[in-house]
Enzyme design. Sequence first.
Site, PDB file in Angstrom:
ATOM      1  N   HIS A 235      32.092  39.853  38.646  1.00 48.04           N
ATOM      2  CA  HIS A 235      30.601  40.122  38.214  1.00 48.04           C
ATOM      3  C   HIS A 235      30.750  41.171  37.155  1.00 48.04           C
ATOM      4  O   HIS A 235      30.564  42.565  37.582  1.00 48.04           O
ATOM      5  CB  HIS A 235      29.509  40.340  39.462  1.00 48.04           C
ATOM      6  CG  HIS A 235      29.637  39.340  40.403  1.00 48.04           C
ATOM      7  ND1 HIS A 235      30.437  38.810  41.306  1.00 48.04           N
ATOM      8  CD2 HIS A 235      28.436  38.621  40.633  1.00 48.04           C
ATOM      9  CE1 HIS A 235      30.095  37.912  41.895  1.00 48.04           C
ATOM     10  NE2 HIS A 235      28.945  37.779  41.752  1.00 48.04           N
TER      11      HIS A 235
ATOM     12  N   ASP B  22      31.765  42.798  42.533  1.00 50.84           N
ATOM     13  CA  ASP B  22      30.416  43.637  42.549  1.00 50.84           C
ATOM     14  C   ASP B  22      29.219  42.723  42.096  1.00 50.84           C
ATOM     15  O   ASP B  22      28.747  42.806  40.993  1.00 50.84           O
ATOM     16  CB  ASP B  22      30.810  44.525  41.152  1.00 50.84           C
ATOM     17  CG  ASP B  22      29.495  45.579  41.291  1.00 50.84           C
ATOM     18  OD1 ASP B  22      28.905  45.840  42.010  1.00 50.84           O
ATOM     19  OD2 ASP B  22      29.595  46.089  39.836  1.00 50.84           O
TER      20      ASP B  22
ATOM     21  N   HIS C 214      32.489  53.556  39.869  1.00 51.36           N
ATOM     22  CA  HIS C 214      33.361  53.812  38.538  1.00 51.36           C
ATOM     23  C   HIS C 214      34.251  54.822  38.863  1.00 51.36           C
ATOM     24  O   HIS C 214      35.578  54.759  38.222  1.00 51.36           O
ATOM     25  CB  HIS C 214      32.338  54.013  37.352  1.00 51.36           C
ATOM     26  CG  HIS C 214      31.520  52.621  37.181  1.00 51.36           C
ATOM     27  ND1 HIS C 214      30.456  52.848  36.314  1.00 51.36           N
ATOM     28  CD2 HIS C 214      31.810  51.497  37.285  1.00 51.36           C
ATOM     29  CE1 HIS C 214      29.778  51.463  36.254  1.00 51.36           C
ATOM     30  NE2 HIS C 214      30.680  50.560  36.941  1.00 51.36           N
TER      31      HIS C 214
ATOM     32  N   SER D 221      32.220  48.715  34.513  1.00 50.96           N
ATOM     33  CA  SER D 221      33.680  48.413  34.878  1.00 50.96           C
ATOM     34  C   SER D 221      34.603  47.682  33.949  1.00 50.96           C
ATOM     35  O   SER D 221      35.880  48.341  33.957  1.00 50.96           O
ATOM     36  CB  SER D 221      33.471  47.805  36.313  1.00 50.96           C
ATOM     37  OG  SER D 221      32.699  46.868  36.324  1.00 50.96           O
TER      38      SER D 221
ATOM     39  N   ASP E 284      31.035  31.264  37.157  1.00 43.98           N
ATOM     40  CA  ASP E 284      30.709  31.656  38.365  1.00 43.98           C
ATOM     41  C   ASP E 284      31.887  32.703  38.827  1.00 43.98           C
ATOM     42  O   ASP E 284      32.775  32.070  38.815  1.00 43.98           O
ATOM     43  CB  ASP E 284      30.561  30.725  39.291  1.00 43.98           C
ATOM     44  CG  ASP E 284      30.289  31.541  40.942  1.00 43.98           C
ATOM     45  OD1 ASP E 284      29.665  32.206  40.972  1.00 43.98           O
ATOM     46  OD2 ASP E 284      30.952  30.609  41.654  1.00 43.98           O
ATOM     47  N   GLY E 285      31.626  33.775  39.297  1.00 47.05           N
ATOM     48  CA  GLY E 285      32.503  34.726  39.465  1.00 47.05           C
ATOM     49  C   GLY E 285      33.331  34.460  40.688  1.00 47.05           C
ATOM     50  O   GLY E 285      34.591  34.601  41.042  1.00 47.05           O
TER      51      GLY E 285
ATOM     52  N   GLU F  69      31.172  36.585  33.937  1.00 48.45           N
ATOM     53  CA  GLU F  69      29.840  36.984  33.532  1.00 48.45           C
ATOM     54  C   GLU F  69      28.974  35.662  33.627  1.00 48.45           C
ATOM     55  O   GLU F  69      29.302  34.936  32.327  1.00 48.45           O
ATOM     56  CB  GLU F  69      29.551  38.218  32.703  1.00 48.45           C
ATOM     57  CG  GLU F  69      28.114  38.504  32.408  1.00 48.45           C
ATOM     58  CD  GLU F  69      27.198  38.881  33.583  1.00 48.45           C
ATOM     59  OE1 GLU F  69      27.441  39.694  34.231  1.00 48.45           O
ATOM     60  OE2 GLU F  69      26.106  38.188  34.065  1.00 48.45           O
TER      61      GLU F  69
END
Length: 257
Positions: free
Chosen positions: A42, A160, A19, A97, A139-140, A115
């Site tokens: 994500h 991530d 971060h 984030s 789905d990311g 997400e």
Amino acid sequence: MLSYQHAYHAGNAADVQKHALLAWMIDAMTAKPKAMTYIETHAGRGLYALDSAEARKTGEAAQGIGRLAFRLAPDHPYRRCIDAVRAAHGPAAYPGSPVIAGLLLRVFDRIVVAELHPQEHAALVQAMAPFEADVRREDGFALARAICPPMPRRGMLVIDPSYEVKEDYARLPRLVAEIARKWPVGVIVLWYPILTGGAHAPMLAALEAAHPQGFRHEVRFPPVREGHRMVGSGLFVLNPPWGLEAEAARISALFAA
Ligand code: SAM
């Protein structure tokens, strides 16, 4: 499989590295007036309470933000984000984030985050409400493939994953290569854990072989519990904003102190 919940780990030492550098990069990119796109594959729930039952169960934040973040300069963009969520949500609040991005980006920038977990997604929608973000429950990996190169072209993609699915280690170099081909100017940021068993090592070797110009930063820390396999945190960045290397050295010094 969606058993990972970031609420147990928010504010840990890995989050501080990720971060702090993420906030610094967004701050550096927004120093220029041109609009940018922020994409995250994500996203998590966006806002965490470090006094929640989940956070108290692991106690990880004490060794992360509790020990490290307040060694940062008060005007560091990560500190500014922590101060902002604490002012709005109380002293135990901690920004994930996507909220860090929301706080640092400008109204004319574009934010698209994914997400998959239903409860995390619902919480994320609420956390991102002030920022006019495009919050998707999808789905990311598919989002990254579909949206890149984005408009505006200038921008950042943050990947991530929780690495619960071991196949992620093999598929991430392929995803990064595909995105870099389609979006050669994009800032691509991949977080990875440093594990005692070295599960991350072949992935890194593949990334570095394909992108020798990529920037890699790692910090090490003691395991949060006896037998815990994560002993460090890493970021691999393509097209890093100018000055990231010096900032990463400052973060390394913070961990070493
Ligand atoms: N990036 C967040 C932060 O730093 O504040 C933390 C994200 S957490 C490490 C990973 C998240 O990814 C979890 O909330 C999990 O539910 C979600 N997730 C897992 N698989 C996913 C997928 N295929 N697409 C989108 N989200 C996924």
